[in-house]
Design a protein around this motif. Sequence first.
Motif, PDB file in Angstrom:
ATOM      1  N   VAL A   1       0.831  -1.203   0.000  1.00 34.80           N
ATOM      2  CA  VAL A   1       0.000   0.000   0.000  1.00 34.80           C
ATOM      3  C   VAL A   1       0.864   1.251   0.000  1.00 34.80           C
ATOM      4  O   VAL A   1       0.642   2.177  -0.789  1.00 34.80           O
ATOM      5  CB  VAL A   1      -0.963  -0.009   1.209  1.00 34.80           C
ATOM      6  CG1 VAL A   1      -1.649   1.342   1.375  1.00 34.80           C
ATOM      7  CG2 VAL A   1      -1.989  -1.114   1.057  1.00 34.80           C
ATOM      8  N   ILE A   2       1.860   1.299   0.863  1.00 31.31           N
ATOM      9  CA  ILE A   2       2.753   2.458   0.927  1.00 31.31           C
ATOM     10  C   ILE A   2       3.522   2.608  -0.382  1.00 31.31           C
ATOM     11  O   ILE A   2       3.717   3.713  -0.886  1.00 31.31           O
ATOM     12  CB  ILE A   2       3.718   2.351   2.121  1.00 31.31           C
ATOM     13  CG1 ILE A   2       2.945   2.395   3.432  1.00 31.31           C
ATOM     14  CG2 ILE A   2       4.763   3.443   2.079  1.00 31.31           C
ATOM     15  CD1 ILE A   2       2.203   3.682   3.681  1.00 31.31           C
ATOM     16  N   GLY A   3       3.953   1.508  -0.965  1.00 34.05           N
ATOM     17  CA  GLY A   3       4.669   1.558  -2.237  1.00 34.05           C
ATOM     18  C   GLY A   3       3.810   2.117  -3.358  1.00 34.05           C
ATOM     19  O   GLY A   3       4.275   2.922  -4.173  1.00 34.05           O
ATOM     20  N   LEU A   4       2.557   1.698  -3.402  1.00 28.92           N
ATOM     21  CA  LEU A   4       1.644   2.234  -4.416  1.00 28.92           C
ATOM     22  C   LEU A   4       1.408   3.720  -4.216  1.00 28.92           C
ATOM     23  O   LEU A   4       1.406   4.501  -5.178  1.00 28.92           O
ATOM     24  CB  LEU A   4       0.316   1.478  -4.388  1.00 28.92           C
ATOM     25  CG  LEU A   4       0.356   0.043  -4.898  1.00 28.92           C
ATOM     26  CD1 LEU A   4      -0.975  -0.655  -4.644  1.00 28.92           C
ATOM     27  CD2 LEU A   4       0.695   0.008  -6.370  1.00 28.92           C
ATOM     28  N   LEU A   5       1.218   4.130  -2.965  1.00 26.83           N
ATOM     29  CA  LEU A   5       1.018   5.553  -2.688  1.00 26.83           C
ATOM     30  C   LEU A   5       2.251   6.373  -3.060  1.00 26.83           C
ATOM     31  O   LEU A   5       2.136   7.464  -3.623  1.00 26.83           O
ATOM     32  CB  LEU A   5       0.671   5.758  -1.216  1.00 26.83           C
ATOM     33  CG  LEU A   5      -0.715   5.280  -0.793  1.00 26.83           C
ATOM     34  CD1 LEU A   5      -0.881   5.408   0.707  1.00 26.83           C
ATOM     35  CD2 LEU A   5      -1.788   6.050  -1.517  1.00 26.83           C
ATOM     36  N   LEU A   6       3.428   5.853  -2.739  1.00 24.68           N
ATOM     37  CA  LEU A   6       4.661   6.569  -3.104  1.00 24.68           C
ATOM     38  C   LEU A   6       4.837   6.644  -4.612  1.00 24.68           C
ATOM     39  O   LEU A   6       5.284   7.661  -5.142  1.00 24.68           O
ATOM     40  CB  LEU A   6       5.879   5.888  -2.476  1.00 24.68           C
ATOM     41  CG  LEU A   6       6.087   6.143  -0.996  1.00 24.68           C
ATOM     42  CD1 LEU A   6       7.240   5.279  -0.486  1.00 24.68           C
ATOM     43  CD2 LEU A   6       6.360   7.602  -0.738  1.00 24.68           C
ATOM     44  N   GLY A   7       4.500   5.591  -5.315  1.00 27.29           N
ATOM     45  CA  GLY A   7       4.612   5.602  -6.771  1.00 27.29           C
ATOM     46  C   GLY A   7       3.698   6.629  -7.411  1.00 27.29           C
ATOM     47  O   GLY A   7       4.119   7.393  -8.279  1.00 27.29           O
ATOM     48  N   VAL A   8       2.467   6.664  -6.962  1.00 27.75           N
ATOM     49  CA  VAL A   8       1.518   7.645  -7.497  1.00 27.75           C
ATOM     50  C   VAL A   8       1.968   9.064  -7.156  1.00 27.75           C
ATOM     51  O   VAL A   8       1.919   9.967  -7.994  1.00 27.75           O
ATOM     52  CB  VAL A   8       0.095   7.367  -6.956  1.00 27.75           C
ATOM     53  CG1 VAL A   8      -0.855   8.502  -7.269  1.00 27.75           C
ATOM     54  CG2 VAL A   8      -0.430   6.062  -7.519  1.00 27.75           C
ATOM     55  N   THR A   9       2.444   9.252  -5.931  1.00 30.90           N
ATOM     56  CA  THR A   9       2.915  10.573  -5.513  1.00 30.90           C
ATOM     57  C   THR A   9       4.119  11.008  -6.348  1.00 30.90           C
ATOM     58  O   THR A   9       4.211  12.172  -6.750  1.00 30.90           O
ATOM     59  CB  THR A   9       3.293  10.557  -4.022  1.00 30.90           C
ATOM     60  OG1 THR A   9       2.168  10.112  -3.275  1.00 30.90           O
ATOM     61  CG2 THR A   9       3.705  11.928  -3.551  1.00 30.90           C
TER      62      THR A   9
END
Length: 66
Positions: free
Chosen positions: A44-52
């Motif tokens: 979840v954190i990885g996906l959020l960081l990627g989108v950010t």
Amino acid sequence: MEKVVHDLLAPMVRSFISDWGSALFLKLANWLDARIPSRAGRVVIGLLLGVTAIVSIVTVTALAGF
């Protein structure tokens, strides 16, 4: 002359912004990786960081006029 400077400077600035942004988010991801114990949390954190990262790099380059 202005067009020549813009044509030479634009790719350099774009590359610098992209590299700097990628390095920043990679450093943040490595820092968070050591603090998140579960695999689902890391995803979840990885996906959020990627989108950010994608949104911020596009925003900065758009604001810079490239």
